[in-house]
Scaffold this motif. Structure first.
Motif, mmCIF file in Angstrom:
data_model
loop_
_atom_site.group_PDB
_atom_site.id
_atom_site.type_symbol
_atom_site.label_atom_id
_atom_site.label_comp_id
_atom_site.label_asym_id
_atom_site.label_seq_id
_atom_site.Cartn_x
_atom_site.Cartn_y
_atom_site.Cartn_z
ATOM 1 N N PRO A 177 32.215 31.256 45.380
ATOM 2 C CA PRO A 177 32.726 31.709 44.141
ATOM 3 C C PRO A 177 33.785 32.680 44.241
ATOM 4 O O PRO A 177 33.837 33.503 45.255
ATOM 5 C CB PRO A 177 31.405 32.869 43.583
ATOM 6 C CG PRO A 177 30.167 32.001 44.367
ATOM 7 C CD PRO A 177 30.735 31.627 45.796
ATOM 8 N N VAL A 178 34.869 32.394 43.580
ATOM 9 C CA VAL A 178 36.054 33.194 43.637
ATOM 10 C C VAL A 178 36.346 33.947 42.293
ATOM 11 O O VAL A 178 36.293 33.632 41.310
ATOM 12 C CB VAL A 178 37.306 32.361 44.045
ATOM 13 C CG1 VAL A 178 38.632 33.244 44.056
ATOM 14 C CG2 VAL A 178 36.954 31.833 45.326
ATOM 15 N N LEU A 179 36.711 35.267 42.612
ATOM 16 C CA LEU A 179 37.158 36.078 41.307
ATOM 17 C C LEU A 179 38.576 36.570 41.503
ATOM 18 O O LEU A 179 39.053 37.254 42.472
ATOM 19 C CB LEU A 179 36.401 37.270 41.318
ATOM 20 C CG LEU A 179 36.744 38.280 40.126
ATOM 21 C CD1 LEU A 179 36.835 37.577 38.592
ATOM 22 C CD2 LEU A 179 36.070 39.731 40.114
ATOM 23 N N VAL A 180 39.434 35.688 40.575
ATOM 24 C CA VAL A 180 40.965 35.926 40.780
ATOM 25 C C VAL A 180 41.480 37.141 40.025
ATOM 26 O O VAL A 180 41.199 37.186 38.809
ATOM 27 C CB VAL A 180 41.717 34.602 40.440
ATOM 28 C CG1 VAL A 180 42.842 34.688 40.665
ATOM 29 C CG2 VAL A 180 41.090 33.410 41.358
ATOM 30 N N LEU A 191 31.131 35.980 48.070
ATOM 31 C CA LEU A 191 32.132 36.232 46.924
ATOM 32 C C LEU A 191 33.226 36.392 47.254
ATOM 33 O O LEU A 191 33.488 37.526 48.268
ATOM 34 C CB LEU A 191 31.425 37.420 45.836
ATOM 35 C CG LEU A 191 32.387 37.718 44.780
ATOM 36 C CD1 LEU A 191 32.643 36.612 44.036
ATOM 37 C CD2 LEU A 191 31.901 39.013 44.061
ATOM 38 N N LEU A 192 34.534 35.992 47.011
ATOM 39 C CA LEU A 192 35.654 36.257 47.220
ATOM 40 C C LEU A 192 36.441 36.989 46.013
ATOM 41 O O LEU A 192 36.456 36.228 44.972
ATOM 42 C CB LEU A 192 36.413 35.006 47.774
ATOM 43 C CG LEU A 192 37.913 35.228 48.051
ATOM 44 C CD1 LEU A 192 38.263 36.051 49.280
ATOM 45 C CD2 LEU A 192 38.776 34.021 48.425
ATOM 46 N N VAL A 193 37.077 37.903 46.193
ATOM 47 C CA VAL A 193 37.914 38.660 45.089
ATOM 48 C C VAL A 193 39.148 38.548 45.614
ATOM 49 O O VAL A 193 39.391 39.289 46.531
ATOM 50 C CB VAL A 193 37.428 39.913 44.833
ATOM 51 C CG1 VAL A 193 38.262 40.860 43.838
ATOM 52 C CG2 VAL A 193 35.913 40.421 44.472
ATOM 53 N N SER A 253 38.568 34.491 36.227
ATOM 54 C CA SER A 253 40.006 35.351 36.409
ATOM 55 C C SER A 253 39.422 36.842 35.791
ATOM 56 O O SER A 253 39.001 36.501 34.682
ATOM 57 C CB SER A 253 41.136 34.730 35.815
ATOM 58 O OG SER A 253 41.372 33.646 36.655
ATOM 59 N N LEU A 254 40.202 37.770 36.165
ATOM 60 C CA LEU A 254 40.320 39.115 35.318
ATOM 61 C C LEU A 254 41.639 39.731 35.570
ATOM 62 O O LEU A 254 42.219 39.308 36.591
ATOM 63 C CB LEU A 254 39.319 40.121 36.151
ATOM 64 C CG LEU A 254 37.739 40.015 35.826
ATOM 65 C CD1 LEU A 254 37.179 41.126 36.570
ATOM 66 C CD2 LEU A 254 37.652 40.022 34.104
ATOM 67 N N MET A 255 41.986 40.407 34.574
ATOM 68 C CA MET A 255 43.495 40.817 34.605
ATOM 69 C C MET A 255 43.557 42.270 35.229
ATOM 70 O O MET A 255 42.505 43.130 34.721
ATOM 71 C CB MET A 255 43.932 40.755 33.457
ATOM 72 C CG MET A 255 45.444 41.169 33.087
ATOM 73 S SD MET A 255 46.052 40.840 31.481
ATOM 74 C CE MET A 255 45.754 39.198 31.134
ATOM 75 N N LEU A 256 44.333 42.483 36.106
ATOM 76 C CA LEU A 256 44.586 44.211 36.424
ATOM 77 C C LEU A 256 45.315 44.888 35.279
ATOM 78 O O LEU A 256 46.206 44.335 34.674
ATOM 79 C CB LEU A 256 45.273 44.105 37.636
ATOM 80 C CG LEU A 256 44.584 43.446 38.955
ATOM 81 C CD1 LEU A 256 45.607 43.605 40.227
ATOM 82 C CD2 LEU A 256 43.316 44.492 39.381
ATOM 83 N N PRO A 257 44.900 46.132 35.112
ATOM 84 C CA PRO A 257 43.997 46.930 35.735
ATOM 85 C C PRO A 257 42.550 46.491 35.303
ATOM 86 O O PRO A 257 42.375 46.168 34.283
ATOM 87 C CB PRO A 257 44.313 48.287 35.573
ATOM 88 C CG PRO A 257 44.924 48.286 34.501
ATOM 89 C CD PRO A 257 45.594 46.965 34.242
ATOM 90 N N VAL A 258 41.636 46.256 36.195
ATOM 91 C CA VAL A 258 40.338 45.944 35.801
ATOM 92 C C VAL A 258 39.278 46.747 35.148
ATOM 93 O O VAL A 258 39.394 48.175 35.689
ATOM 94 C CB VAL A 258 39.654 45.027 37.042
ATOM 95 C CG1 VAL A 258 38.192 44.788 36.727
ATOM 96 C CG2 VAL A 258 40.483 43.956 37.653
ATOM 97 N N ARG A 259 38.811 46.388 34.289
ATOM 98 C CA ARG A 259 37.932 47.425 33.597
ATOM 99 C C ARG A 259 36.580 47.280 34.387
ATOM 100 O O ARG A 259 36.108 46.181 34.668
ATOM 101 C CB ARG A 259 37.524 46.957 31.870
ATOM 102 C CG ARG A 259 38.574 47.201 31.196
ATOM 103 C CD ARG A 259 38.314 46.914 29.654
ATOM 104 N NE ARG A 259 37.153 47.673 29.380
ATOM 105 C CZ ARG A 259 37.421 48.699 28.453
ATOM 106 N NH1 ARG A 259 38.641 49.226 28.153
ATOM 107 N NH2 ARG A 259 36.455 49.510 28.096
ATOM 108 N N ARG A 260 35.704 48.155 34.595
ATOM 109 C CA ARG A 260 34.614 48.334 35.354
ATOM 110 C C ARG A 260 33.525 47.357 34.937
ATOM 111 O O ARG A 260 33.084 46.416 35.587
ATOM 112 C CB ARG A 260 34.179 49.626 35.623
ATOM 113 C CG ARG A 260 32.746 49.726 36.607
ATOM 114 C CD ARG A 260 32.308 51.368 36.534
ATOM 115 N NE ARG A 260 31.588 51.558 37.566
ATOM 116 C CZ ARG A 260 29.996 51.351 37.204
ATOM 117 N NH1 ARG A 260 29.846 51.202 36.138
ATOM 118 N NH2 ARG A 260 29.204 51.704 38.173
#
Length: 785
Positions: free
Chosen positions: A599-602, A570-572, A623-630
């Motif tokens: 798999p990539v989480l951008v 997994l790549l973040v 994709s997830l937006m910063l700040p990331v929710r746990r």
């Protein structure tokens, strides 16, 4: 205190230093005189007692001498009588009895004479004459003693009745000296009587003298001591009575004033209550059209505008949002000032509170180029209670200020447990920034109402100066204290520590899938703090985490994984890396057959265009937006490593459209002109509008909606009543997930028990999409009742 202020004080309350000093001096004088008078009386009494004791002792010695002398005379007379009886006896019994009595009396007589001599020698000079008398009578005593001895020694019992001539001469000699001896003894007794009379007269004179002196001392004490004392006491009692009367008058005056103050307080309370109600109503009435203006500005910005028109629309939206914030601050300040602010108590999810704050201010931080980081310890208690809305409000204010005063760097909002007991947990919230900092000399002024550090701050950064004052009062209501640690140029840290009760019912929490354990992930994030937080989350879920701050390090770690037969699974990837283009790095990975399926989480930020994967690419990208929710991070990681079917529509950061066929109900007093209608339709949602609670219940009963958006100020029914009535009328006893639409601020507590969430009218399209996504996920919630 100045003279004018002193003159306005009641007389009974003014200091009487001069009178008090006079009274103390008089008391001291009275005490000294009293001691002197009592000492004189005591001295006279002791002197009289000593004199009487001395006289008694002397009289006692003289009486002893007289007693012995009188006994000597009596014994002498008995000796003469016994001698005559001895001479005249003609019977043996009488002769023997007389002889025995003569011998015994002689012995007693001699002993008494010796005792008299000792007594006279032991007394003082007042007995000299009696001693001379005793010396003078000594020859008579010796002659009588010799005659007695010859008589007793020369008589024989066989010769009774016939004394020889020598014995008869002894009797005659005894009788010859009898008279002189008696005269001597009588002289000693007479002298004793004379001395006793003289001593008695002296004693009477001494007693009279002591009595006179004592009476004189008492009289002087009465005149010189006690009479002035009584006068002073009388004057003091009179003054005390006057002061008591004055105190009663003052008390009556104060009672009247207190009554007037109570009435004024009641009027002020009613006025404050009316003011608070007026502010609450007016704030709603102002914010409702103002939010409409902001919503229309958002819709206008979503259309095609030229640069000048877009600037006008953006300025209108920004000014409207600033005005809403000012109105909210004034309303909160008024509530706190009127002591009408009541804290709620319900379950608090510490992580959700902190992450919500970061989410609300993410756009503002991104616009200023500031990295916003939310950090909550992994094992934060999940069974605490409090007012999450007010905690969120304080944190939003602190984080908002931190972002506003930070030109470059980071803002970290965190929550950590200080102590966990059986009944409560002590939690410390803090907001740290790398901004301009504050001079320690100005720390105290930070929390004053309508106050800024200086005028230039207000001109440059804006603000009413109410935010920190309200925050501190809210923290104090929650039992804590808002503190600041800052220096100019070194940033600032605001923190507060509060104790939250534990209710023993932990909030549900999603657990990581067991399939994540041991999986290898590569974290490529340029910002060190963000990288630490994300690595902490992944490590807590048992993933093996490698981290890199740039593309070069990430490439090296990827190659090392293949060489060691432990490839990255997994790549973040952060799209904002400091030394390279993340998009180019991702394209390079997709072009490499070894990593094309990785798999990539951008990780993106607000304002960044969404990443659009190449059509037909085998590797999954989310994709997830910063700040990331746990929870979202866990959901995305699980989804990428363990693919499954997702019934919800994608995050608004990657797609702005709702699933086809999504139909919601909007209940609002002015629903046809509500900006939410256009915002929902912009997401591809079909909207049914209602302008009353009754109409909303009727529509929700007839049709199955995916969600309901209900105005908190609907008028005829509140939100809970709408939800409960819809659930009661539907056969499945279920009501659609409901969102409360409010003109108030988002950090206030939720106004309804059955609400899925709270939404402001000035919401942007992305937040609206997130709220709608949550509603669609909650469609399977249990039925009410």
């Amino acid at each position: 205190m100045d003279a004018d202020a002193e003159s306005t004080r009641p007389r009974a309350e003014r200091p009487r230093s001069g009178e008090d000093a006079d009274w103390r001096d008089a008391t001291r004088r009275l005490r000294r005189r009293s001691f002197l008078a009592l000492g004189a009386v005591a001295l006279l009494s002791i002197t009289g007692q000593a004199l009487l004791q001395m006289t008694f002792l002397r009289h006692e010695g003289a009486g002893r001498v007289a007693e012995i002398a009188s006994r000597q005379r009596a014994l002498g007379a008995r000796l003469c009588r016994s001698a005559l009886l001895l001479e005249a006896s003609d019977r043996f019994d009488d002769f023997a009895h007389a002889l025995e009595d003569l011998a015994a009396t002689a012995a007693t007589w001699e002993a008494a004479h010796a005792e008299l001599g000792r007594e006279l020698r032991a007394t003082d000079g007042g007995r000299d004459e009696q001693r001379r008398m005793l010396v003078a009578v000594g020859p008579r005593f010796d002659a009588m003693r010799g005659a007695l001895r010859r008589l007793v020694d020369g008589v024989e019992y066989r010769d009774f009745g016939r004394l020889d001539e020598e014995s008869r001469d002894a009797v005659r000699e005894l009788l010859v000296h009898e008279a002189a001896f008696f005269a001597g003894m009588d002289g000693i007794v007479a002298r004793h009587d004379e001395q006793s009379s003289a001593h008695l007269a002296f004693l009477q004179r001494a007693e009279l003298t002591v009595l006179a002196l004592t009476l004189l001392s008492l009289l002087m004490a009465g005149v010189l001591v006690f009479r002035p004392a009584v006068r002073r006491v009388q004057r003091a009692l009179a003054r005390q009575a006057r002061e008591q009367q004055r105190a009663e008058e003052i008390a009556e005056e104060l009672r009247v004033r207190n009554h007037d103050l109570d009435e004024a307080l009641v009027r002020a309370h009613l006025s404050t209550q009316a003011k608070s109600e007026f502010l609450a109503n007016m704030s709603h009435e102002i914010r409702t059209p103002l939010n409409g203006v902001i919503g229309m500005a958002d819709l206008m910005l979503s259309t095609e505008l030229d640069a000048e028109q877009r600037e006008y629309a953006d300025t209108m939206r920004t000014a409207g949002q600033s005005l809403v914030a000012v109105i909210d601050d004034i309303l909160d300040f008024s509530r706190i000032e009127a002591r009408r602010l009541v804290l709620d108590e319900k379950a608090v999810d510490l992580r959700a509170v902190v992450e919500d704050v970061a989410g609300v201010l993410a756009e503002k931080a991104a616009a200023r180029g500031v990295e916003l980081v939310a950090r909550v310890e992994e094992h934060a208690p999940r069974d605490v209670a409090g007012d999450p809305g007010r905690i969120r409000q304080v944190l939003i204010n602190l984080v908002g200020n931190a972002v506003k005063f930070t030109e470059d760097g980071e803002v970290v909002v965190s929550a950590e447990t200080v102590d966990v007991g059986e009944d409560s947990a002590v939690v410390r919230f803090s907001v740290r920034d790398t901004g301009i900092g504050i001079d320690p000399a100005d720390h105290a002024r930070l929390f004053e109402s309508f106050s800024q550090v200086d005028g230039s701050t207000t001109r440059k950064y804006g603000g009413t100066g109410l935010g920190l004052a309200i925050s501190r009062q809210l923290v104090e209501l929650m039992g804590g204290d808002l503190l600041v640690d800052s220096e100019v140029g070194r940033g600032a840290t605001f923190s507060f520590t509060i104790s939250l009760p534990r209710h023993g019912r932990p909030l549900p929490e999603r657990r990581p899938d067991a399939s994540l354990s041991g999986r290898r992930a590569l974290l490529v994030v340029g910002h060190e703090r963000v990288r630490q937080v994300l690595a902490h989350h992944l490590d807590a879920w048992s993933l093996r985490v490698d981290d890199a701050a740039d593309v070069a390090t990430a490439t090296r770690l990827l190659d090392a994984g293949f060489e060691e037969a432990r490839p990255v699974e997994l790549l973040v990837l952060d799209r904002h890396l400091p030394d390279g283009d993340a998009d180019a790095f991702l394209r390079a990975l997709r072009d490499d057959p070894a990593t094309e399926s990785l798999p990539v989480l951008v990780l993106t930020r607000l304002g960044t265009p969404p990443l659009r994967p190449r059509r037909g690419a085998p590797g999954r990208v989310e994709s997830l937006m910063l700040p990331v929710r746990r929870d979202k991070l866990l959901h995305a990681v699980t989804d990428l490593l363990a693919p499954r079917v997702d019934v919800s529509f994608p995050d608004a950061a990657s797609a702005q459209r709702a699933p086809p066929g999504t139909h919601v109900l909007l209940a609002s007093r002015d629903a046809r002109h509500d900006p939410l209608v256009g915002a929902l339709e912009g997401l591809g949602v079909e909207v049914t509008v209602c302008e009353s609670g009754v109409e909303a219940v009727r529509s929700a009963t007839r049709k199955d909606f995916d969600a309901m958006f209900v105005d908190a100020a609907l008028g005829d029914m509140d939100v809970d009543a709408v939800v409960e009535e819809v659930a009661r009328r539907r056969p499945d006893r279920r009501a659609p997930p409901t969102v409360v639409v409010t003109a108030g601020r988002l950090d206030e507590r939720e106004p309804a028990r059955h609400a899925t969430g709270v939404l402001g009218r000035d919401v942007d399209a992305e937040r609206l999409g997130l709220v709608l996504e949550r509603c669609l996920r909650d469609r399977e919630a249990p039925a009410l009742g």
